[in-house]
Design a protein around this motif. Structure first.
Motif, mmCIF file in Angstrom:
data_model
loop_
_atom_site.group_PDB
_atom_site.id
_atom_site.type_symbol
_atom_site.label_atom_id
_atom_site.label_comp_id
_atom_site.label_asym_id
_atom_site.label_seq_id
_atom_site.Cartn_x
_atom_site.Cartn_y
_atom_site.Cartn_z
ATOM 1 N N VAL A 66 0.845 -1.190 0.000
ATOM 2 C CA VAL A 66 0.000 0.000 0.000
ATOM 3 C C VAL A 66 0.883 1.243 0.000
ATOM 4 O O VAL A 66 2.035 1.197 0.436
ATOM 5 C CB VAL A 66 -0.940 0.018 1.236
ATOM 6 C CG1 VAL A 66 -2.044 -1.021 1.104
ATOM 7 C CG2 VAL A 66 -0.161 -0.194 2.538
ATOM 8 N N ALA A 67 0.324 2.333 -0.506
ATOM 9 C CA ALA A 67 1.068 3.595 -0.535
ATOM 10 C C ALA A 67 0.077 4.747 -0.501
ATOM 11 O O ALA A 67 -1.078 4.599 -0.912
ATOM 12 C CB ALA A 67 1.932 3.684 -1.801
ATOM 13 N N ILE A 68 0.546 5.882 0.020
ATOM 14 C CA ILE A 68 -0.262 7.103 -0.005
ATOM 15 C C ILE A 68 0.550 8.191 -0.691
ATOM 16 O O ILE A 68 1.665 8.511 -0.257
ATOM 17 C CB ILE A 68 -0.672 7.557 1.413
ATOM 18 C CG1 ILE A 68 -1.477 6.455 2.123
ATOM 19 C CG2 ILE A 68 -1.488 8.852 1.340
ATOM 20 C CD1 ILE A 68 -1.918 6.823 3.540
ATOM 21 N N LEU A 69 -0.004 8.748 -1.758
ATOM 22 C CA LEU A 69 0.592 9.901 -2.422
ATOM 23 C C LEU A 69 -0.049 11.163 -1.846
ATOM 24 O O LEU A 69 -1.259 11.220 -1.668
ATOM 25 C CB LEU A 69 0.357 9.832 -3.933
ATOM 26 C CG LEU A 69 0.879 8.573 -4.639
ATOM 27 C CD1 LEU A 69 0.607 8.650 -6.138
ATOM 28 C CD2 LEU A 69 2.358 8.373 -4.377
ATOM 29 N N HIS A 70 0.778 12.164 -1.564
ATOM 30 C CA HIS A 70 0.290 13.370 -0.899
ATOM 31 C C HIS A 70 1.115 14.567 -1.341
ATOM 32 O O HIS A 70 2.257 14.418 -1.786
ATOM 33 C CB HIS A 70 0.372 13.204 0.617
ATOM 34 C CG HIS A 70 1.771 12.944 1.104
ATOM 35 N ND1 HIS A 70 2.618 13.943 1.499
ATOM 36 C CD2 HIS A 70 2.477 11.790 1.217
ATOM 37 C CE1 HIS A 70 3.782 13.421 1.851
ATOM 38 N NE2 HIS A 70 3.735 12.119 1.683
ATOM 39 N N ARG A 71 0.542 15.771 -1.171
ATOM 40 C CA ARG A 71 1.230 17.004 -1.589
ATOM 41 C C ARG A 71 1.635 17.859 -0.403
ATOM 42 O O ARG A 71 2.527 18.694 -0.513
ATOM 43 C CB ARG A 71 0.328 17.836 -2.509
ATOM 44 C CG ARG A 71 -0.016 17.121 -3.800
ATOM 45 C CD ARG A 71 -0.764 18.030 -4.742
ATOM 46 N NE ARG A 71 -2.118 18.312 -4.257
ATOM 47 C CZ ARG A 71 -3.062 18.854 -5.002
ATOM 48 N NH1 ARG A 71 -2.804 19.192 -6.257
ATOM 49 N NH2 ARG A 71 -4.255 19.076 -4.518
ATOM 50 N N ALA A 72 0.929 17.700 0.745
ATOM 51 C CA ALA A 72 1.230 18.495 1.934
ATOM 52 C C ALA A 72 2.029 17.647 2.917
ATOM 53 O O ALA A 72 2.065 16.433 2.791
ATOM 54 C CB ALA A 72 -0.080 18.973 2.568
#
Length: 258
Positions: A66-72
């Motif tokens: 699993v992975a989470i892509l984020h900008r903040a």
DNA sequence: ATGTCAACCGACGGTTGA
């Protein structure tokens, strides 16, 4: 507004261009990926950082991941579901804190392989997930638990003939465990806004499931009470399934008010 | 039940899991 999307991509490396196109087009604040099917060092993070997204990756060789892509900026709170055995090597959960939210990304066990032990693992996992929800409720956190739940909550959530009667995605014990999770006080985002529509998030590669619309609704987002009140919209990005070399799942987006 | 797909291992095809 906060846009959070969950998507089982069935290999991050095979779906890198699909994910990049989705980020460019939809601009979610968080993209929760499941079944990345690689170790963290193999994850195609560079292509996503070029689009302004950083990645938190919990990987594993060949399976799951699993992975989470984020900008903040984010603070990672868990890299595995609390309560599971210390030696449990399955990469199925990652959780972080950002923008005042706790965001849990999960890939719940399918439960159809491995016989009784495989199904027992699924039920145990669901119990631990409920315990996690209770712990977050005790902390009065604003949280979302989203991902591939491998559960069709109701008969309306799968096309007739798409599953065998004894399938682990629809067994009464599976549904009871899902309901027990909901009954801690969570809001199932898609049904909260679309209670009666026929909606699917997965179409098997086999037997012409897409052409026959023999789908399942197994990708869900569960919201804590205050986030339930902030729910503005959900979107099932069905068009992704019609593209060349698609994942068998499509993205599901939840939009929350700021 | 399956008309599929992806990854691994070990050397292009069988096995596994979904």
């Amino acid at each position: 507004m906060i846009k959070i999307t969950t998507w089982n991509v069935n290999s991050a490396r095979m779906r890198e261009s699909h994910v990049a196109d989705f980020l460019t087009r939809e601009q979610p604040d968080f993209l929760l990926l499941q079944e990345i099917k690689c170790e963290a060092h193999q994850f195609p993070a560079l292509g996503f950082s070029a689009l302004g997204y950083e990645a938190v990756v919990v990987g594993q060789k060949s399976y799951n991941g699993v992975a989470i892509l984020h900008r903040a900026p984010v603070e990672v709170t868990c890299r595995k579901l609390p309560g599971l055995a210390q030696d449990d090597a399955q990469a199925r959960y990652v959780e972080l804190r950002a923008q005042g939210l706790v965001i849990g990304n999960l890939y719940l066990p399918n439960g159809n392989s491995g016989g009784a032990a495989g199904y027992g693992y699924k039920l145990d996992w669901m119990e631990k997930l409920r315990a996690r929800a209770l712990a977050l409720l005790d902390k009065d956190a604003d949280f979302i638990l989203a991902g591939d739940y491998n559960v069709c909550p109701q008969d309306a959530d799968f096309a007739s003939g798409a599953l065998n009667p004894g399938d682990a995605l629809i067994r009464p014990e599976t549904r009871a465990a899902f309901n027990a999770l909901i009954h801690t006080g969570l809001t199932e985002a898609v049904r909260a806004l679309h209670p009666r529509e026929t909606l699917y998030t997965f179409w098997d590669y086999q037997a012409g499931a897409w052409d026959r619309n023999a789908g399942l609704r197994i990708d869900h987002a569960l919201l804590s009470p205050r986030l339930g009140d902030r729910l503005i919209a959900t979107n099932i990005h069905k068009d992704e399934r019609a593209k060349p070399q698609p994942s068998d799942h499509v993205p599901v987006t939840v939009t929350l008010s700021a």
